[in-house]
Write a protein that holds these residues in place. Structure first.
Motif, PDB file in Angstrom:
ATOM      1  N   ILE A 141     -25.017  27.270 -23.600  1.00  0.00           N
ATOM      2  CA  ILE A 141     -23.969  27.443 -24.615  1.00  0.00           C
ATOM      3  C   ILE A 141     -22.842  26.425 -24.397  1.00  0.00           C
ATOM      4  CG2 ILE A 141     -22.285  29.067 -25.586  1.00  0.00           C
ATOM      5  CD1 ILE A 141     -24.249  31.327 -24.816  1.00  0.00           C
ATOM      6  N   ALA A 142     -22.487  26.216 -23.141  1.00  0.00           N
ATOM      7  CA  ALA A 142     -21.404  25.258 -22.851  1.00  0.00           C
ATOM      8  C   ALA A 142     -21.750  23.880 -23.401  1.00  0.00           C
ATOM      9  CB  ALA A 142     -21.171  25.175 -21.341  1.00  0.00           C
ATOM     10  N   ASN A 165     -22.376  15.876 -31.560  1.00  0.00           N
ATOM     11  CA  ASN A 165     -23.276  16.805 -32.251  1.00  0.00           C
ATOM     12  C   ASN A 165     -22.550  17.634 -33.311  1.00  0.00           C
ATOM     13  OD1 ASN A 165     -21.714  18.407 -30.670  1.00  0.00           O
ATOM     14  ND2 ASN A 165     -23.365  19.501 -29.662  1.00  0.00           N
ATOM     15  N   SER A 166     -21.331  17.215 -33.717  1.00  0.00           N
ATOM     16  CA  SER A 166     -20.487  18.069 -34.559  1.00  0.00           C
ATOM     17  C   SER A 166     -21.137  18.499 -35.869  1.00  0.00           C
ATOM     18  CB  SER A 166     -19.165  17.380 -34.873  1.00  0.00           C
ATOM     19  OG  SER A 166     -18.461  17.215 -33.679  1.00  0.00           O
ATOM     20  N   ASP A 167     -21.985  17.633 -36.440  1.00  0.00           N
ATOM     21  CA  ASP A 167     -22.583  17.969 -37.734  1.00  0.00           C
ATOM     22  C   ASP A 167     -23.575  19.119 -37.625  1.00  0.00           C
ATOM     23  OD1 ASP A 167     -21.192  15.954 -38.777  1.00  0.00           O
ATOM     24  OD2 ASP A 167     -22.863  14.512 -38.844  1.00  0.00           O
ATOM     25  N   TRP A 168     -24.121  19.290 -36.450  1.00  0.00           N
ATOM     26  CA  TRP A 168     -25.164  20.302 -36.337  1.00  0.00           C
ATOM     27  C   TRP A 168     -25.059  21.140 -35.062  1.00  0.00           C
ATOM     28  CZ3 TRP A 168     -27.165  17.996 -32.129  1.00  0.00           C
ATOM     29  CH2 TRP A 168     -27.173  16.593 -32.099  1.00  0.00           C
ATOM     30  N   THR A 169     -23.805  21.359 -34.652  1.00  0.00           N
ATOM     31  CA  THR A 169     -23.602  22.230 -33.477  1.00  0.00           C
ATOM     32  C   THR A 169     -24.345  23.547 -33.724  1.00  0.00           C
ATOM     33  OG1 THR A 169     -21.449  21.269 -33.187  1.00  0.00           O
ATOM     34  CG2 THR A 169     -21.849  23.315 -32.031  1.00  0.00           C
ATOM     35  N   PRO A 170     -25.311  23.872 -32.901  1.00  0.00           N
ATOM     36  CA  PRO A 170     -26.166  25.015 -33.234  1.00  0.00           C
ATOM     37  C   PRO A 170     -25.659  26.376 -32.761  1.00  0.00           C
ATOM     38  CG  PRO A 170     -26.980  23.916 -31.284  1.00  0.00           C
ATOM     39  CD  PRO A 170     -25.730  23.185 -31.673  1.00  0.00           C
ATOM     40  N   GLU A 171     -26.099  27.403 -33.498  1.00  0.00           N
ATOM     41  CA  GLU A 171     -25.989  28.776 -32.993  1.00  0.00           C
ATOM     42  C   GLU A 171     -27.313  29.062 -32.288  1.00  0.00           C
ATOM     43  OE1 GLU A 171     -25.444  31.179 -36.450  1.00  0.00           O
ATOM     44  OE2 GLU A 171     -23.381  30.498 -36.743  1.00  0.00           O
ATOM     45  N   THR A 176     -35.506  28.234 -31.106  1.00  0.00           N
ATOM     46  CA  THR A 176     -36.603  28.401 -30.141  1.00  0.00           C
ATOM     47  C   THR A 176     -36.146  27.898 -28.773  1.00  0.00           C
ATOM     48  OG1 THR A 176     -38.282  28.229 -31.841  1.00  0.00           O
ATOM     49  CG2 THR A 176     -38.979  27.694 -29.592  1.00  0.00           C
ATOM     50  N   VAL A 177     -36.289  28.761 -27.789  1.00  0.00           N
ATOM     51  CA  VAL A 177     -35.947  28.372 -26.415  1.00  0.00           C
ATOM     52  C   VAL A 177     -37.234  28.292 -25.603  1.00  0.00           C
ATOM     53  CG1 VAL A 177     -34.654  28.957 -24.332  1.00  0.00           C
ATOM     54  CG2 VAL A 177     -33.714  29.541 -26.564  1.00  0.00           C
ATOM     55  N   GLY A 178     -37.454  27.161 -24.971  1.00  0.00           N
ATOM     56  CA  GLY A 178     -38.646  26.965 -24.140  1.00  0.00           C
ATOM     57  C   GLY A 178     -38.276  27.048 -22.673  1.00  0.00           C
ATOM     58  N   LEU A 179     -38.972  27.910 -21.951  1.00  0.00           N
ATOM     59  CA  LEU A 179     -38.714  28.024 -20.513  1.00  0.00           C
ATOM     60  C   LEU A 179     -39.892  27.452 -19.737  1.00  0.00           C
ATOM     61  CD1 LEU A 179     -37.325  31.688 -20.427  1.00  0.00           C
ATOM     62  CD2 LEU A 179     -36.047  29.547 -20.697  1.00  0.00           C
ATOM     63  N   VAL A 180     -39.578  26.511 -18.862  1.00  0.00           N
ATOM     64  CA  VAL A 180     -40.606  25.904 -18.020  1.00  0.00           C
ATOM     65  C   VAL A 180     -40.518  26.593 -16.658  1.00  0.00           C
ATOM     66  CG1 VAL A 180     -41.379  23.769 -16.913  1.00  0.00           C
ATOM     67  CG2 VAL A 180     -40.438  23.710 -19.240  1.00  0.00           C
ATOM     68  N   ILE A 185     -36.437  33.593 -11.791  1.00  0.00           N
ATOM     69  CA  ILE A 185     -35.304  33.194 -12.626  1.00  0.00           C
ATOM     70  C   ILE A 185     -35.714  33.076 -14.087  1.00  0.00           C
ATOM     71  CG2 ILE A 185     -33.586  31.368 -13.037  1.00  0.00           C
ATOM     72  CD1 ILE A 185     -33.656  30.880  -9.943  1.00  0.00           C
ATOM     73  N   GLY A 186     -36.836  32.397 -14.356  1.00  0.00           N
ATOM     74  CA  GLY A 186     -37.296  32.229 -15.737  1.00  0.00           C
ATOM     75  C   GLY A 186     -37.405  33.567 -16.462  1.00  0.00           C
ATOM     76  N   LYS A 187     -37.943  34.568 -15.785  1.00  0.00           N
ATOM     77  CA  LYS A 187     -38.115  35.894 -16.410  1.00  0.00           C
ATOM     78  C   LYS A 187     -36.767  36.498 -16.809  1.00  0.00           C
ATOM     79  CE  LYS A 187     -42.430  37.600 -14.483  1.00  0.00           C
ATOM     80  NZ  LYS A 187     -42.757  36.980 -13.192  1.00  0.00           N
ATOM     81  N   LEU A 188     -35.788  36.340 -15.917  1.00  0.00           N
ATOM     82  CA  LEU A 188     -34.475  36.916 -16.237  1.00  0.00           C
ATOM     83  C   LEU A 188     -33.763  36.145 -17.342  1.00  0.00           C
ATOM     84  CD1 LEU A 188     -32.797  38.075 -12.910  1.00  0.00           C
ATOM     85  CD2 LEU A 188     -33.538  39.468 -14.836  1.00  0.00           C
ATOM     86  N   VAL A 189     -33.978  34.823 -17.384  1.00  0.00           N
ATOM     87  CA  VAL A 189     -33.377  34.031 -18.473  1.00  0.00           C
ATOM     88  C   VAL A 189     -33.946  34.538 -19.800  1.00  0.00           C
ATOM     89  CG1 VAL A 189     -33.183  31.725 -19.512  1.00  0.00           C
ATOM     90  CG2 VAL A 189     -32.961  31.990 -17.049  1.00  0.00           C
ATOM     91  N   ALA A 190     -35.261  34.757 -19.824  1.00  0.00           N
ATOM     92  CA  ALA A 190     -35.902  35.240 -21.049  1.00  0.00           C
ATOM     93  C   ALA A 190     -35.315  36.599 -21.445  1.00  0.00           C
ATOM     94  CB  ALA A 190     -37.405  35.342 -20.834  1.00  0.00           C
ATOM     95  N   LYS A 191     -35.186  37.475 -20.468  1.00  0.00           N
ATOM     96  CA  LYS A 191     -34.670  38.821 -20.750  1.00  0.00           C
ATOM     97  C   LYS A 191     -33.235  38.745 -21.299  1.00  0.00           C
ATOM     98  CE  LYS A 191     -33.452  42.945 -18.152  1.00  0.00           C
ATOM     99  NZ  LYS A 191     -33.206  43.382 -16.794  1.00  0.00           N
ATOM    100  N   LYS A 192     -32.419  37.935 -20.650  1.00  0.00           N
ATOM    101  CA  LYS A 192     -31.015  37.851 -21.062  1.00  0.00           C
ATOM    102  C   LYS A 192     -30.874  37.204 -22.434  1.00  0.00           C
ATOM    103  CE  LYS A 192     -29.408  38.208 -16.383  1.00  0.00           C
ATOM    104  NZ  LYS A 192     -28.764  37.685 -15.189  1.00  0.00           N
ATOM    105  N   LEU A 193     -31.726  36.199 -22.692  1.00  0.00           N
ATOM    106  CA  LEU A 193     -31.634  35.492 -23.981  1.00  0.00           C
ATOM    107  C   LEU A 193     -32.160  36.339 -25.140  1.00  0.00           C
ATOM    108  CD1 LEU A 193     -32.704  31.846 -23.158  1.00  0.00           C
ATOM    109  CD2 LEU A 193     -30.526  32.572 -24.136  1.00  0.00           C
ATOM    110  N   SER A 194     -32.935  37.358 -24.818  1.00  0.00           N
ATOM    111  CA  SER A 194     -33.525  38.171 -25.886  1.00  0.00           C
ATOM    112  C   SER A 194     -32.450  38.758 -26.798  1.00  0.00           C
ATOM    113  CB  SER A 194     -34.388  39.288 -25.301  1.00  0.00           C
ATOM    114  OG  SER A 194     -35.428  38.700 -24.573  1.00  0.00           O
ATOM    115  N   GLY A 195     -31.302  39.023 -26.253  1.00  0.00           N
ATOM    116  CA  GLY A 195     -30.202  39.572 -27.058  1.00  0.00           C
ATOM    117  C   GLY A 195     -29.581  38.575 -28.012  1.00  0.00           C
ATOM    118  N   PHE A 196     -29.954  37.310 -27.905  1.00  0.00           N
ATOM    119  CA  PHE A 196     -29.354  36.275 -28.751  1.00  0.00           C
ATOM    120  C   PHE A 196     -30.163  36.007 -30.020  1.00  0.00           C
ATOM    121  CE2 PHE A 196     -27.161  35.314 -24.821  1.00  0.00           C
ATOM    122  CZ  PHE A 196     -25.923  34.853 -25.239  1.00  0.00           C
ATOM    123  N   GLY A 197     -31.256  36.722 -30.211  1.00  0.00           N
ATOM    124  CA  GLY A 197     -32.057  36.521 -31.429  1.00  0.00           C
ATOM    125  C   GLY A 197     -32.835  35.216 -31.435  1.00  0.00           C
TER     126      GLY A 197
END
Ligand SMILES: NC(=O)c1ccc[n+]([C@@H]2O[C@H](COP(=O)([O-])OP(=O)(O)OC[C@H]3O[C@@H](n4cnc5c(N)ncnc54)[C@H](O)[C@@H]3O)[C@@H](O)[C@H]2O)c1
Ligand SMILES: O=C(O)[C@H](O)COP(=O)(O)O
Length: 365
Positions: A141-142, A165-171, A176-180, A185-197
């Protein structure tokens, strides 16, 4: 109850002071440990950082003989975080039976030599997964919302609202978020991001497709992940197989509006390829907590770029993670000594050795 208790050498440093090891040892291992030698290795953070690099660069054979080991040569258990358990240091401690490292990385332990000698090595995995997963989401997000850049500008007296990136600063919503890497850690990132739609896709060749799908995510190949993602976050460990996992090819597959986040290890990315991709706006930006050389050299090109958010390898260091680390370690050693079971022994083959069986029998494991 064991007939004979052990002597333990506890080595704290600037990250986990020895009091953390001592508290956990007294709480969980009092049935097994009667004498404790406790030393704080490095109080000075800068010096510790340097040491840490030396240890990681030279690998486990680093001959960094610590003067305090000489005072505790009869110890049977050695617990610490970055303490180098080299061949020479093992020579200095002929009674050593258990080495416990309060982290996952074992760069500072010569595991092969420890196994040959019949020393049981424990490490701790997942200890800072909460900390790093929080941070990865924060860095994402930062970077895409220009938080650090706006902060930097305002501190320099500039009210800045325009960014590359001002023209297209994303929400995040709908992206789509890709986790490698889909480990602790990857599992928890996925879990936490789930709330972001977001839609989450995973690339991890060692995790079964069904496991990923069970959790509601999509298991994809590497190219698909790089092609489809709006955000890519790296969570694999560095090895000879994962070195430069993100090279020019993968970067060229990324959307020009996509972001790359790395809280894992810098060596996963080809540095030159990433610098070029950022310079030439082939990708939108990167959030980096880890670097090819740490501290980041003053002449690093990343310092000149306006599409990066840089942090100083701090993703894993929360109060909770550092408190939890020695506790998880010591509790696992206690579980092993009392029940014969453990989650964190890295060299279980050592348990078949006659000398190990003998002392375990004496301890009644
Ligand atoms: N920045 C920090 O302060 C900090 C703190 C802790 C950990 N880390 C780093 O975070 C990373 C992840 O740690 P973890 O505890 O989740 O590790 P982990 O071992 O639990 O998970 C790593 C995952 O990567 C997968 N993997 C292996 N090879 C792969 C490949 N070629 N492509 C994709 N995935 C692959 C493994 O199957 C595993 O599931 C590590 O690099 C670790 O060093 C950084
Ligand atoms: O500094 C780091 O990246 C972490 O402390 C590494 O922790 P780990 O070895 O437990 O993954």
């Amino acid at each position: 109850m064991p007939s004979k208790k052990m002597k333990a050498l506890l080595v704290g440093d600037a990250m986990i002071p020895v009091e953390g090891f001592e508290k956990a040892t007294r709480k969980y291992l009092s049935d097994y440990v009667e004498e404790i030698y406790a030393y704080n290795w490095e109080e000075n953070w800068d010096r510790l950082q340097e040491r840490r690099l030396i240890v990681e660069k030279n690998g486990p054979e680093v001959e960094d003989v610590l003067p305090f080991i000489e005072k505790a040569i009869d110890a049977e258990m050695l617990l610490g975080l970055f303490v180098p358990v080299s061949k020479r240091n093992m020579d200095l401690m002929p009674n050593l039976k258990i080495v416990g490292v309060a982290r996952a990385g074992l760069e500072n332990v010569n595991v092969k030599e420890a196994t040959r000698r019949g020393i049981i090595v424990f490490n701790v995995r997942g200890r800072n997964a909460e900390a790093v997963s929080d941070f990865a989401v924060g860095l994402m997000i930062a970077e895409c919302r220009n938080i650090a850049r706006a902060h930097h500008a305002i501190k320099n007296g500039i009210w800045r609202k325009e960014f590359s990136n001002s023209d297209w600063t994303p929400e995040l919503n709908g992206k789509t978020v890709g986790l490698v890497g889909f480990g602790y850690i990857g599992k928890l990132v996925a879990k936490k991001l789930s709330g972001f739609g977001v839609n989450i896709i995973i690339y991890d060749p060692f995790v079964k497709k069904e496991k990923v799908e069970e959790l509601g995510f999509r298991h994809v190949d590497k190219d698909t992940l790089f092609r489809e993602s709006d955000f890519i976050s790296l969570h694999a460990r560095l090895s000879k197989d994962t070195k430069n996992l993100v090279s020019e090819k993968e970067l060229s597959l990324m959307k020009p509006t996509a972001y790359l986040i790395n809280t894992a290890r810098a060596g996963l990315i080809d540095q030159e390829a990433l610098t070029n991709a950022l310079k030439n706006k082939k990708i939108a930006g990167a959030g980096l907590d880890v670097f090819w050389e740490e501290p980041l050299p003053e002449n690093s090109e990343f310092l000149e770029l306006d599409n990066v958010t840089l942090t100083t390898h701090i993703a894993g260091t929360t109060k909770e993670a550092l408190t939890r680390s020695p506790e998880l370690l010591v509790r696992d050693i206690e579980k092993f000594l009392s029940e014969g079971k453990a989650d964190f022994i890295i060299n279980p083959e050592v348990l078949e050795k006659e000398n190990v069986k003998k002392w375990l029998k004496e301890l009644k494991v």
